[in-house]
Design an enzyme around this catalytic site. Sequence first.
Site, PDB file in Angstrom:
ATOM      1  N   CYS A   1      13.338  10.560   7.668  1.00  0.00           N
ATOM      2  CA  CYS A   1      13.255  10.038   9.036  1.00  0.00           C
ATOM      3  C   CYS A   1      14.593  10.090   9.753  1.00  0.00           C
ATOM      4  O   CYS A   1      14.642  10.209  10.981  1.00  0.00           O
ATOM      5  CB  CYS A   1      12.716   8.611   9.012  1.00  0.00           C
ATOM      6  SG  CYS A   1      13.565   7.537   7.833  1.00  0.00           S
TER       7      CYS A   1
ATOM      8  N   GLU B   1      10.328   0.653  10.516  1.00  0.00           N
ATOM      9  CA  GLU B   1      11.308   1.743  10.369  1.00  0.00           C
ATOM     10  C   GLU B   1      10.536   3.023  10.589  1.00  0.00           C
ATOM     11  O   GLU B   1       9.745   3.436   9.743  1.00  0.00           O
ATOM     12  CB  GLU B   1      11.961   1.678   8.985  1.00  0.00           C
ATOM     13  CG  GLU B   1      13.242   2.480   8.891  1.00  0.00           C
ATOM     14  CD  GLU B   1      13.026   3.832   8.253  1.00  0.00           C
ATOM     15  OE1 GLU B   1      12.876   4.813   9.019  1.00  0.00           O
ATOM     16  OE2 GLU B   1      12.988   3.914   7.022  1.00  0.00           O
TER      17      GLU B   1
ATOM     18  N   LYS C   1       0.842  -1.192   0.000  1.00  0.00           N
ATOM     19  CA  LYS C   1       0.000   0.000   0.000  1.00  0.00           C
ATOM     20  C   LYS C   1       0.881   1.247   0.000  1.00  0.00           C
ATOM     21  O   LYS C   1       1.589   1.514   0.965  1.00  0.00           O
ATOM     22  CB  LYS C   1      -0.913   0.052   1.228  1.00  0.00           C
ATOM     23  CG  LYS C   1      -1.979   1.175   1.096  1.00  0.00           C
ATOM     24  CD  LYS C   1      -2.605   1.559   2.416  1.00  0.00           C
ATOM     25  CE  LYS C   1      -1.814   2.603   3.144  1.00  0.00           C
ATOM     26  NZ  LYS C   1      -1.830   3.941   2.488  1.00  0.00           N
TER      27      LYS C   1
ATOM     28  N   GLU D   1       9.785  15.031  16.371  1.00  0.00           N
ATOM     29  CA  GLU D   1      10.169  14.994  14.966  1.00  0.00           C
ATOM     30  C   GLU D   1       9.327  16.002  14.183  1.00  0.00           C
ATOM     31  O   GLU D   1       8.109  15.894  14.130  1.00  0.00           O
ATOM     32  CB  GLU D   1       9.962  13.598  14.394  1.00  0.00           C
ATOM     33  CG  GLU D   1      10.449  13.460  12.962  1.00  0.00           C
ATOM     34  CD  GLU D   1      10.253  12.058  12.402  1.00  0.00           C
ATOM     35  OE1 GLU D   1      11.138  11.605  11.657  1.00  0.00           O
ATOM     36  OE2 GLU D   1       9.225  11.427  12.706  1.00  0.00           O
TER      37      GLU D   1
END
Length: 479
Positions: free
Chosen positions: A293, A259, A185, A390
């Site tokens: 990331c 991850e 997806k 983040e």
Amino acid sequence: MIDSPWEYAPAPESREIANLKPSYRMFVDGEFVDGGGEPLKSINPATEELLAEVSSASESDVDIAVRAARRAFERTWSTMPGRERAKYLFRIARLIQERARELAVLESLDNGKPIKESRDADIPTAAAHFFHHAGWADKLGYAGYGPDPRPLGVAGQVIPWNFPLLMLAWKIAPALACGNTVVLKPAETTPLTALAFAEICQQAGLPPGVVNILPGAGDIGAALVAHPGVDKVAFTGSTEVGKQIQRSVAGSGKKLTLELGGKAANIVFDDAPLDQAVEGIVNGIFFNQGHVCCAGSRLLVQESIADELLEKLRIRVRTLRVGDPLDKNTDVGAINSAEQLSKITELAASGDAEGAERWTSPCPLPEKGFFFSPTVFSGVHQSMRIAREEIFGPVLSVLTFRTPAEAIAKANNTPYGLSAGIWTEKGSRILWAAQQLRAGVVWANTFNRFDPTAPFGGYQESGFGREGGRAGLEAYLDV
């Protein structure tokens, strides 16, 4: 310092190269078919224009795709000799190379990243992952996981919007090399290159059902993860969603790799080559608009050189060109969505509210689209949100330290553990710091270097498992 006299004339890449279609359909069992979900609208983040309408999957489509993948696994792919699987992966890699310019333009249109990044980094590295794993397909018995390691079965994979085609390659290439079949997806906002990849699977003659692509929102990702016919789940995305996935698969026997997010420390010691470090800092946080990331979003600078480094950094950031992603001169493109822009703006405002000193590049921004000027916060304390959360945007937080031990303590003061950077001329200090840092990847005197032969992954709230290299094969083998 005299401002640079250089002025760059527009150098746009033609969007016609993308072969953009008005509508796209999902890919199941070797065919493009209509999905039962509400169609998605793919928006160009640089102009806010509609690019295409994309047919999305329903939960019943997830079941159809998983069953197709299971048939392909049992009847074709898992029984095929590794050398034959390798030929398909090699063909896919060559086709990505042949269609590289088209894929790069399509990626920049759909994602907002500068064309020079999609052209020079994303697409070539995606092809490299397929080439690398094609080499492993007939050598799995020598990978260190036993003389005859077996595939797991059907892999359900969910990827993010920041590196759409590259993240697809990271997931699909090792899965296929190891003999698994895939239901993937793509992210809701960036499905187009995944569906172009489906065309490549057809061109390569890949057997039906080996790769299935299901566009959709988060509910489709959740249905795929929870489907009882899925043997392995791989996810790249936010820590919050990663925790939900871990709870969903707990006790199911499914193999899982995650991850997730990061808040990487980029440490500059007083003996570092400052001009080289500045380039690494810029690449570490402003590459792909900070939508990375493992971005070096926390800059830790030794106190004695902090003023000099900040001055050099501001001068360098002033030269970054923000604008049209298809312009070959653009350094920083568009933020991927209005939602992400809102999040970046809100977190940057928290830096102002908590007393950090904000410096924003004076670069002009386009009148339309989702853009955010490169921003540097100095005087940041560890308790501030901009030092802990983040941001996933072009925002850098600068902290200082006096001793190497303090640098390590501050770098490790985070719930994340994906990556880190070290800048120093001393090899002994590099080795010492790398051993102390709790991060899955540590770069020395460079940043954001990736290679399909090297494993990548994190610790703590940055996830677990590795992708790439020999270590990355384990996630797709029954060992």
